[in-house]
Design an enzyme around this catalytic site. Structure first.
Site, short mmCIF file in Angstrom:
data_model
loop_
_atom_site.label_atom_id
_atom_site.label_comp_id
_atom_site.label_asym_id
_atom_site.label_seq_id
_atom_site.Cartn_x
_atom_site.Cartn_y
_atom_site.Cartn_z
N GLY A 40 -29.49 29.89 -30.86
CA GLY A 40 -28.82 28.38 -30.52
C GLY A 40 -28.29 28.47 -32.48
N ALA A 44 -27.95 23.02 -36.68
CA ALA A 44 -29.47 23.50 -37.00
C ALA A 44 -29.51 24.68 -36.81
CB ALA A 44 -29.77 22.65 -36.02
N GLY A 45 -29.25 25.29 -35.67
CA GLY A 45 -29.14 26.69 -35.63
C GLY A 45 -29.55 27.94 -36.44
N HIS A 266 -22.21 6.99 -24.80
CA HIS A 266 -21.15 6.46 -25.59
C HIS A 266 -20.10 5.58 -25.40
CE1 HIS A 266 -18.52 7.39 -28.86
NE2 HIS A 266 -19.33 7.65 -29.82
N ARG A 330 -23.94 2.17 -30.32
CA ARG A 330 -23.36 2.68 -28.88
C ARG A 330 -24.14 2.22 -27.72
NH1 ARG A 330 -23.22 9.06 -30.90
NH2 ARG A 330 -21.68 8.33 -32.83
N HIS A 401 -23.70 11.25 -23.43
CA HIS A 401 -23.20 11.65 -24.70
C HIS A 401 -24.20 12.67 -25.43
CE1 HIS A 401 -20.89 12.53 -28.66
NE2 HIS A 401 -21.78 11.69 -29.38
N ARG A 435 -29.56 6.43 -30.75
CA ARG A 435 -29.65 7.19 -31.52
C ARG A 435 -28.13 6.58 -32.78
NH1 ARG A 435 -25.30 10.56 -33.72
NH2 ARG A 435 -24.78 11.46 -31.19
N LEU A 441 -25.64 14.99 -36.76
CA LEU A 441 -25.05 15.83 -38.39
C LEU A 441 -25.91 16.12 -38.74
CD1 LEU A 441 -20.89 15.76 -38.04
CD2 LEU A 441 -22.21 16.60 -36.49
#
Lengths: 638, 257
Positions: A40, A44-45, A266, A330, A401, A435, A441
């Site tokens: 990935g 992150a990857g 979302h 959310r 989402h 979240r 991000l």
């Protein structure tokens, strides 16, 4: 299966510092003796692969895209949180930590969340140094805005394209390492299995998407940064290719899957217009800074929105949550929209949306300011709906989402398989049951830039001088053979239905029975519907074309196959969790005013599921959650 | 919502070295609210139902930001709507009875993989050559230590908005990659953080670009085709940076830089 979270001793604010001092190190000259695989290339990857490459490890990076820059992190719009307190409005690492634990409805691990808040400030420094063009004030300093679930302005942004700019930043660092020869990139290559030898991750088996060739790669450690699984719902804000295969294959090889029922719907997406729709488009949460959400009070009101006077409008978020208003988190904003639409107050031709209205903000700030803030989002909305949000209110509705659940990881981001790590959305660790906006991000980059490069050394150091498991080892050979059989099998069924038709049917089951609101009855129904559909898939799938050149229908078949098994686990997890928390709302467990009712006595824990070989009968393990620094309380945004 | 009937002429090619041809595929009953790619999804579902191979095309986010989709529609990169990637194009832009010609990007630097899918790795080579600021993880100073005038940050952002789709190359009669390359050069060279590697960057990126792509002769087709409306002014900026890099007597600083 033992769940040892390996949380360091000591006060929460000192744990990460203490860990960094205590863990074992690999000296720079020895790093080239280690091979690390990163699957990935999203935030992150890409950041993990780039940093490990900079540090001197031999890194192989894999992406199923044509280029690392295509990963779906690129679509994140609104921003990234960091406890910089540049606005001096009361922010701090503690407050970001507190907001995130509370926002996650007290279902995340305190130590991980504190570390996330702590390194958030480094992320902004790092990305700025790399040239990410964050928005600035006229004096040249960085600008911030607010996001849901916070009463401070701590969100950094680059127009409505923050994810794009951060991903390109990480991609450019990765590209530099590729150019220098420290990272070897395999593009258009999809993970099809994880190989475990003597209880440790030994490597992966991949399929070349251009030739269909299956091959093996071994390494001392494997990192999965392969994103979330919202596409199990078929319609979601995820990109078309997002899937659970890498995480699921790891799960089948012994990695526990944690809290799969924590999915985020979302609140601000463009409502579905018809059955042909292939995906749903997100409209950034940042719009709620200036947009006001409302529905007509009268369910039979057919007037156009500008003809409906104030007195006949219900600004239901402002009414129900006066202190957070349109910036309620959310999960809360989504459920409130569901309540309005379910009670007949929906707007639009299918009565499946609510208004997000900018007329008041345009009157107050002028069209130019609004254009500067949200111009690209307004354009995107107009292209899709043929309506201009400058003139008529947007119509929005919640859509699947983000997935807070994922592979269980300890404090070091290691799964229950030693040597196998999970980073970013692919793991479960930081967001609890919900979240907050602009935190995905942050987590992806925290894991990739700052956490993994430290923790992986602790695993690698004692392995100095050990050779990797050769790819002709029987375990690799068996996994390769199974992968070849698997893809040949899809082609051989020669039934009547396409992978998409099954995916769509599965998605409808999941959205209806395991979506924004769940009940014992709905989940039981889903668990009755999914296995026969999966059986039908195995019996009646039709994949045309061949397995020896690019075949997107075949790729899709493999992904849908894994979604079937994941869907069952999600429903089982949701059925077992007899409480409402964050994105998991069980209708049986609510307060009289409709707010979620947690059951801390019985469910203040992580549910980590172990694969048993039978998708309908996995084993549930529990990691108790302790709250020493944030006190368990009923989450209120009123 | 209304329904239209269109006919597709689609480029089919089995592999990089196979001969290609156009297939004529009728596409009746297309709702005008569909996106162009949703129309292709439907056509593919019908092909599979008939036991035929689905049309291979690149696509992913369907929000106009990942840059994966890449179709030449009626001879225009990303089709008839200005400033719009293929995935954001909707069928309401077409009329009942239209014949729509769909081809892959055509450029030597972007070899065809299959049907409408091409290989754009040449773009990655340009970035690998110098499209970055060397800032290894861990050593960054506080983000507010260097104020950047808003106008500069905004200009850098205008350039950084490039999605790397390759429409500029596909639209160019010379298959030149000046718009793509200049967008990244400008984004990084405009910013204070990018100054240390300013001249080395532009030289390395332009030299790699020249190796892989055709030469620019100022047609301006790239800007017309760009789904993000990136301005060719950035090409002028890149050329000026490149020239400066040649005039700067950097030998006093280093033999190699």
């Amino acid at each position: 299966m033992e769940l040892n979270s390996k949380i360091p001793e000591g006060p929460v604010a000192e744990k990460w510092t203490k860990y960094k001092f205590d863990h074992k190190l690999v000296n720079p000259a020895n790093r080239r003796k280690y091979d690390v695989i990163v699957v990935g290339t999203g935030l992150a990857g890409a950041s993990a692969a780039a940093t490990l490459g900079e540090q001197g490890y031999n890194v192989k990076a894999f992406t199923f895209h044509d280029s690392p820059r295509r990963a779906h992190s690129i679509a994140a719009q609104g921003g990234i949180n960091a406890a910089k307190n540049y606005k001096d409005d009361g922010d701090s690492v503690w407050r970001l930590f507190y907001d995130t634990v509370k926002g996650g409805d007290f279902r995340s691990r305190e130590a991980n969340v504190y570390r996330l808040a702590e390194v958030s400030v480094n992320i902004i420094d790092q990305m700025t140094a790399q040239g990410v063009p964050f928005a600035r004030e006229y004096g040249g300093l960085l600008d911030n805005r607010s996001f849901g679930g916070a009463q401070v302005a701590r969100t950094f942004y680059a127009r409505g394209q923050t994810g794009q700019q951060l991903l390109l930043g990480a991609y450019q660092q990765l590209a530099r390492q590729i150019g220098l020869g420290n990272v070897e990139l395999y593009n258009r290559t999809e993970l099809v299995d994880v190989v475990v030898v003597d209880g440790r991750a030994a490597g992966i088996v991949v399929r070349d998407l251009l030739t269909g060739e299956v091959s093996s790669h071994s390494a001392h450690a494997v990192v999965l940064a392969t994103g979330g699984y919202s596409n199990v719902f078929f319609l979601s804000t995820n990109a078309m290719a997002c899937n659970v295969t890498a995480a699921w294959r790891a799960h089948r090889k012994g990695a526990a899957f944690a809290n799969p029922c924590y999915t985020q719907i979302h609140p601000t997406c463009i409502p579905q217009s018809d059955d042909f729709q292939s995906k749903l488009t997100l409209m950034s949460e940042s719009l709620r800074n200036d947009g006001r959400i409302w529905v007509p009070k009268d369910t039979n009101d057919t007037r156009s929105p500008d003809q409906i006077p104030e007195a006949d409008r219900d600004y239901y978020l402002e009414r129900r949550y006066p202190s957070f208003g349109n910036l309620a988190p959310r999960d809360i904003a989504s459920r409130a929209a569901l309540v309005e639409v379910a009670s007949g107050h929906g707007v639009g031709p299918l009565k499946n949306g609510v208004y997000l209205d900018f007329s008041e903000a345009i009157g107050r700030l002028g069209e130019k300011v609004i254009e500067e803030r949200y111009g690209n989002l307004f354009e995107m909305y107009e292209r899709i709906t043929d309506e201009s949000p400058y003139k008529v209110p947007m119509r929005i509705y919640p859509a699947p989402h983000y997935t807070m659940g994922g592979l269980w990881v300890d404090y070091e981001l290691m799964t229950t398989v030693p040597g196998l790590y999970a980073a970013g959305e692919a793991n479960f660790s930081d967001h609890g049951a919900n979240r907050l906006g602009a935190s995905a991000l942050m987590q992806g980059l925290a894991d990739g830039y700052f956490v993994l490069p430290n923790t992986i050394a602790n695993y690698l150091a004692p392995k100095l001088g050990e050779a990797v498991v050769p790819t002709d080892h029987p375990e690799f050979q068996a996994a390769e053979a199974a992968a070849r059989d698997r893809y040949a099998g899809y082609l051989a069924i020669d039934g009547t239905r396409s992978p998409d038709s099954f995916h769509m049917e599965l998605g409808k089951i999941m959205l209806e029975h395991c979506g924004m609101e769940r009940t014992k009855e709905s989940l039981t129904t889903a668990l009755e519907l999914i296995p026969p559909l999966h059986e039908e898939f195995k019996r009646d799938l039709r994949v045309t074309g061949s397995g020896s050149s690019t075949n997107q229908t075949l790729e899709k078949a493999g992904r849908v196959d894994d979604f079937f098994e994941l869907a069952q686990l999600m429903c089982l997890d949701a059925l077992t969790r007899e409480e409402s928390c964050g994105g998991h709302f069980r209708a049986e467990h609510q307060y009289p005013d409709g707010e979620a009712m947690r059951d801390d006595d019985h469910f203040a824990h992580v549910a980590a599921w172990e694969w048993t070989g039978d998708a309908s009968n996995p084993t549930r393990h529990v990691e108790p959650l302790e709250f020493n620094d944030v006190h368990l309380a009923v989450r209120s945004y009123k | 919502m209304k329904e239209i009937n269109v006919t597709l002429k689609v480029w089919r090619q089995d592999g990089p070295n196979a001969a290609g041809h156009f297939d004529t595929i009728p596409a009746p009953g297309i709702k005008d609210e569909m996106s162009f790619l949703e129309m292709l999804d439907l056509v593919n579902e019908r092909l599979i139902a008939d036991g035929k191979d689905a049309i291979v095309f690149d696509h992913d986010c369907r929000e106009g930001i990942c840059g994966t989709c890449s179709l030449m529609i009626d001879g225009q990169a990303h089709g008839p709507q200005k400033g719009t990637a293929t995935c954001q194009l909707h069928m309401r832009k077409f009329a009942d009875g239209d014949e729509i010609v769909i081809e892959p990007w055509r450029a030597t630097a972007f070899p065809i993989v299959k049907d409408l899918m091409v290989d754009r790795a040449a773009f990655d080579r340009i970035i690998e050559a110098g499209g970055f600021i060397t800032a290894e993880t861990g050593g960054a100073p506080d983000a507010n230590i260097t104020p950047i005038p808003k106008t500069v940050a905004d200009a850098a952002m205008d350039a950084a908005a490039c999605i790397g789709c390759g429409a500029c190359v596909a639209a160019c009669p010379n298959s030149a990659a000046q718009l793509f390359t200049s967008a990244k050069v400008s984004h990084l060279n405009l910013l204070p953080q990018g100054q240390a590697e300013r001249y080395k960057r532009v030289e390395a990126m332009v030299d790699t670009m020249e190796e892989l792509f055709g030469s620019c002769t100022n047609h301006g087709e790239c800007e017309e085709a760009c789904p993000k409306s990136i301005s060719i002014d950035f090409i002028a900026l890149m050329n000026s940076e490149y020239l400066k890099s040649k005039f700067k007597n950097r030998k006093r600083l280093s033999q190699h830089d």
